[in-house]
Scaffold this motif. Structure first.
Motif, PDB file in Angstrom:
ATOM      1  N   CYS A  47       0.840  -1.194   0.000  1.00 20.33           N
ATOM      2  CA  CYS A  47       0.000   0.000   0.000  1.00 20.33           C
ATOM      3  C   CYS A  47       0.876   1.245   0.000  1.00 20.33           C
ATOM      4  N   GLY A  48       0.251   2.356  -0.303  1.00 20.22           N
ATOM      5  CA  GLY A  48       0.893   3.658  -0.244  1.00 20.22           C
ATOM      6  C   GLY A  48      -0.110   4.660   0.286  1.00 20.22           C
ATOM      7  N   PRO A  49      -0.113   4.915   1.584  1.00 24.67           N
ATOM      8  CA  PRO A  49      -1.054   5.904   2.123  1.00 24.67           C
ATOM      9  C   PRO A  49      -0.829   7.252   1.444  1.00 24.67           C
ATOM     10  N   ALA A  50      -1.877   7.856   0.943  1.00 26.98           N
ATOM     11  CA  ALA A  50      -1.765   9.100   0.182  1.00 26.98           C
ATOM     12  C   ALA A  50      -2.366  10.260   0.961  1.00 26.98           C
ATOM     13  N   ASP A  51      -1.892  10.448   2.186  1.00 28.19           N
ATOM     14  CA  ASP A  51      -2.379  11.590   2.959  1.00 28.19           C
ATOM     15  C   ASP A  51      -1.930  12.882   2.283  1.00 28.19           C
ATOM     16  N   HIS A  52      -2.766  13.903   2.385  1.00 23.44           N
ATOM     17  CA  HIS A  52      -2.525  15.164   1.681  1.00 23.44           C
ATOM     18  C   HIS A  52      -1.277  15.870   2.184  1.00 23.44           C
ATOM     19  N   ASP A  53      -0.335  16.091   1.239  1.00 28.70           N
ATOM     20  CA  ASP A  53       0.881  16.883   1.489  1.00 28.70           C
ATOM     21  C   ASP A  53       1.657  16.413   2.709  1.00 28.70           C
ATOM     22  N   LEU A  54       1.678  15.106   2.917  1.00 29.01           N
ATOM     23  CA  LEU A  54       2.382  14.526   4.054  1.00 29.01           C
ATOM     24  C   LEU A  54       3.164  13.303   3.568  1.00 29.01           C
ATOM     25  N   PRO A  55       4.454  13.496   3.221  1.00 29.82           N
ATOM     26  CA  PRO A  55       5.238  12.354   2.735  1.00 29.82           C
ATOM     27  C   PRO A  55       5.266  11.229   3.772  1.00 29.82           C
ATOM     28  N   GLY A  56       4.953  10.037   3.318  1.00 32.54           N
ATOM     29  CA  GLY A  56       4.927   8.884   4.208  1.00 32.54           C
ATOM     30  C   GLY A  56       6.284   8.214   4.318  1.00 32.54           C
ATOM     31  N   VAL A  57       6.391   7.341   5.297  1.00 33.03           N
ATOM     32  CA  VAL A  57       7.633   6.614   5.558  1.00 33.03           C
ATOM     33  C   VAL A  57       7.447   5.170   5.110  1.00 33.03           C
ATOM     34  N   PRO A  58       8.372   4.658   4.277  1.00 34.86           N
ATOM     35  CA  PRO A  58       8.235   3.272   3.844  1.00 34.86           C
ATOM     36  C   PRO A  58       8.510   2.302   4.990  1.00 34.86           C
ATOM     37  N   GLY A  59       8.000   1.100   4.859  1.00 33.91           N
ATOM     38  CA  GLY A  59       8.240   0.094   5.887  1.00 33.91           C
ATOM     39  C   GLY A  59       7.360  -1.112   5.686  1.00 33.91           C
ATOM     40  N   ARG A  60       7.081  -1.790   6.775  1.00 34.05           N
ATOM     41  CA  ARG A  60       6.206  -2.964   6.766  1.00 34.05           C
ATOM     42  C   ARG A  60       5.272  -2.894   7.963  1.00 34.05           C
ATOM     43  N   HIS A  61       4.108  -3.487   7.794  1.00 35.94           N
ATOM     44  CA  HIS A  61       3.172  -3.699   8.896  1.00 35.94           C
ATOM     45  C   HIS A  61       2.752  -5.161   8.754  1.00 35.94           C
ATOM     46  N   ASP A  62       3.332  -6.002   9.578  1.00 39.00           N
ATOM     47  CA  ASP A  62       3.162  -7.448   9.430  1.00 39.00           C
ATOM     48  C   ASP A  62       3.556  -7.855   8.009  1.00 39.00           C
ATOM     49  N   SER A  63       2.650  -8.428   7.241  1.00 44.79           N
ATOM     50  CA  SER A  63       2.970  -8.884   5.881  1.00 44.79           C
ATOM     51  C   SER A  63       2.820  -7.794   4.821  1.00 44.79           C
ATOM     52  N   LEU A  64       2.322  -6.630   5.201  1.00 42.01           N
ATOM     53  CA  LEU A  64       2.024  -5.551   4.256  1.00 42.01           C
ATOM     54  C   LEU A  64       3.255  -4.674   4.020  1.00 42.01           C
ATOM     55  N   VAL A  65       3.639  -4.501   2.757  1.00 39.18           N
ATOM     56  CA  VAL A  65       4.724  -3.588   2.397  1.00 39.18           C
ATOM     57  C   VAL A  65       4.127  -2.192   2.252  1.00 39.18           C
ATOM     58  N   ILE A  66       4.738  -1.220   2.922  1.00 42.56           N
ATOM     59  CA  ILE A  66       4.247   0.162   2.891  1.00 42.56           C
ATOM     60  C   ILE A  66       5.225   0.996   2.078  1.00 42.56           C
ATOM     61  N   LEU A  67       4.725   1.589   0.997  1.00 41.98           N
ATOM     62  CA  LEU A  67       5.529   2.445   0.135  1.00 41.98           C
ATOM     63  C   LEU A  67       5.507   3.880   0.634  1.00 41.98           C
ATOM     64  N   SER A  68       6.573   4.604   0.393  1.00 41.79           N
ATOM     65  CA  SER A  68       6.593   6.036   0.684  1.00 41.79           C
ATOM     66  C   SER A  68       5.686   6.726  -0.331  1.00 41.79           C
ATOM     67  N   SER A  69       4.682   7.418   0.140  1.00 44.19           N
ATOM     68  CA  SER A  69       3.732   8.056  -0.774  1.00 44.19           C
ATOM     69  C   SER A  69       3.024   9.213  -0.087  1.00 44.19           C
ATOM     70  N   GLN A  70       2.372  10.009  -0.903  1.00 42.54           N
ATOM     71  CA  GLN A  70       1.558  11.136  -0.425  1.00 42.54           C
ATOM     72  C   GLN A  70       0.699  11.606  -1.593  1.00 42.54           C
ATOM     73  N   GLU A  71      -0.307  12.410  -1.305  1.00 40.82           N
ATOM     74  CA  GLU A  71      -1.055  13.077  -2.363  1.00 40.82           C
ATOM     75  C   GLU A  71      -0.773  14.561  -2.258  1.00 40.82           C
ATOM     76  N   MET A  72      -0.044  15.072  -3.258  1.00 35.36           N
ATOM     77  CA  MET A  72       0.206  16.511  -3.327  1.00 35.36           C
ATOM     78  C   MET A  72      -1.096  17.155  -3.785  1.00 35.36           C
ATOM     79  N   SER A  73      -1.590  18.108  -3.009  1.00 36.58           N
ATOM     80  CA  SER A  73      -2.930  18.638  -3.253  1.00 36.58           C
ATOM     81  C   SER A  73      -2.898  20.138  -3.464  1.00 36.58           C
ATOM     82  N   SER A  74      -3.428  20.565  -4.583  1.00 35.45           N
ATOM     83  CA  SER A  74      -3.577  21.996  -4.825  1.00 35.45           C
ATOM     84  C   SER A  74      -4.866  22.205  -5.601  1.00 35.45           C
ATOM     85  N   GLY A  75      -5.290  23.432  -5.709  1.00 35.35           N
ATOM     86  CA  GLY A  75      -6.486  23.739  -6.473  1.00 35.35           C
ATOM     87  C   GLY A  75      -6.298  23.466  -7.956  1.00 35.35           C
ATOM     88  N   LYS A  76      -5.047  23.263  -8.367  1.00 33.49           N
ATOM     89  CA  LYS A  76      -4.754  23.004  -9.770  1.00 33.49           C
ATOM     90  C   LYS A  76      -4.668  21.525 -10.093  1.00 33.49           C
TER      91      LYS A  76
END
Length: 127
Positions: A47-76
């Motif tokens: 997964c890649g949590p895409a919280d708004h304008d908040l770069p995530g940290v890669p890692g693992r949660h049990d068997s789940l691989v967590i990718l570094s991700s975010q949603e850059m959000s602007s009016g454009k």
């Protein structure tokens, strides 16, 4: 759950993932941990949590691989940025957001290309 339940296509393994969801760190309802547990329960591999304008940290949660991700959000326009620590400058155009994510070695994905944003005058082309 170490075995991928998906069949091979042309000799390539398939993995199940979600790279665009929000947690309560931005405008979602559930905590990251609760979302990770839900994804594991539904058989997701990554997964890649895409919280708004908040770069995530890669890692693992049990068997789940967590990718570094975010949603850059602007009016454009909104961009899901994978593997990029870039923090969006509020003056950037969508094209500049994409360019800066790529400079960091990341991947930029248009979040809602057919809904409301990404008009022709922004200078975007699909490549």
């Amino acid at each position: 759950m170490g075995i991928n339940p998906y069949v091979d296509i042309a000799g390539k393994g398939l993995y199940k993932g979600d790279i665009h969801f929000h947690t309560d760190l931005s405008d979602g309802v559930s905590s990251p941990e609760a979302m990770f547990e839900r994804l594991i329960a539904c058989g997701f591999d990554f997964c890649g949590p895409a919280d708004h304008d908040l770069p995530g940290v890669p890692g693992r949660h049990d068997s789940l691989v967590i990718l570094s991700s975010q949603e850059m959000s602007s009016g454009k326009g909104h961009i899901v940025a994978l593997n990029s620590p870039t923090v969006r400058d509020t003056a950037w155009t969508v094209a500049e957001q994409i360019e800066n994510v790529r400079k960091d070695g990341g991947m930029a994905i248009l979040s809602h290309p057919k809904i409301r944003e990404f008009v022709v005058d922004q200078g975007l082309t699909y490549t």
